[in-house]
Design an enzyme around this catalytic site. Sequence first.
Site, short mmCIF file in Angstrom:
data_model
loop_
_atom_site.label_atom_id
_atom_site.label_comp_id
_atom_site.label_asym_id
_atom_site.label_seq_id
_atom_site.Cartn_x
_atom_site.Cartn_y
_atom_site.Cartn_z
N THR A 1 0.84 -1.19 0.00
CA THR A 1 0.00 0.00 0.00
C THR A 1 0.87 1.24 0.00
O THR A 1 2.09 1.15 -0.01
CB THR A 1 -0.99 -0.02 1.20
OG1 THR A 1 -1.95 1.02 1.03
CG2 THR A 1 -0.28 0.13 2.52
N ASN A 2 0.24 2.39 -0.04
CA ASN A 2 0.93 3.67 0.00
C ASN A 2 0.50 4.41 1.26
O ASN A 2 -0.61 4.21 1.73
CB ASN A 2 0.52 4.54 -1.20
CG ASN A 2 1.26 4.19 -2.46
OD1 ASN A 2 2.23 3.44 -2.45
ND2 ASN A 2 0.80 4.72 -3.57
#
Length: 221
Positions: free
Chosen positions: A33-34
């Site tokens: 994810t970011n």
Amino acid sequence: HITGGVDGPLAGKKVVITAGPTFEPLDPVRGLTNRSSGRQGYAIAEKLVRDGADVTLISGPVALPTPVGVTRLDVDTAQDMFDAVHAQLPCDVFVGVAAVADWRAKDIASEKQKKTTDNELSITFVKNPDILEAVSKHLDLRPRLVIGFAAETQKLEDYAKAKLASKGCDAIVANDVSTGVFGSNSNAATLVDLDGFTPIAGQTKADIADFLSTYIQKRIS
Ligand code: CTP
Ligand code: CA
């Protein structure tokens, strides 16, 4: 149902906004994810709906309440976000605020992967579709105004200008994230469009949302 106001400067305009991170699974319990709280995209949705727009917010996984009057669609992966955005076209304005993962695992394991005796692990990633670029370059349903965001840790103005050109959007809000913005209520931002740079530095996410609403009103009236 009614979303958006019947009055306000953006009444009758449909706006689609992406916000938050995407989550790309590796196996049933893990993923890539970011870092993104979603706060900037949600602040923009809240402001635009208050100014009368019909706002659809396509959100990655975040821990935020839906702003009153906003239609929210939850997604996990970049591909799901891409599909959800395209299902909302046509619209008048698209604002891509999401921190979309550039890559996803080439193969997603169907079972939880066990630790092995190896001290290294290699995973092959494949590129995700670029939502902002696809909307900007849409042959039939390009919105009148397409705005992107860019978080950079260096060469802010050069990279923002390059992204404006390569993605074909109308404006980029460039954020300097070299000093920690994630999860905070403030951003240091500059807007770049064909007219050049407009600094909006040192303001809160709500102030950036106000600035963008005014910009959108100017550009689509
Ligand atoms: N974006 C998108 N889809 C992607 C990647 C990015 O819609 N697959 C959008 C983001 O929502 C943002 C803009 O493109 O509005 C810029 O994202 P950014 O990550 O800064 O740009 P990239 O082109 O991915 O470049 P890089 O990560 O290499 O800096
Ligand atoms: Ca990226």
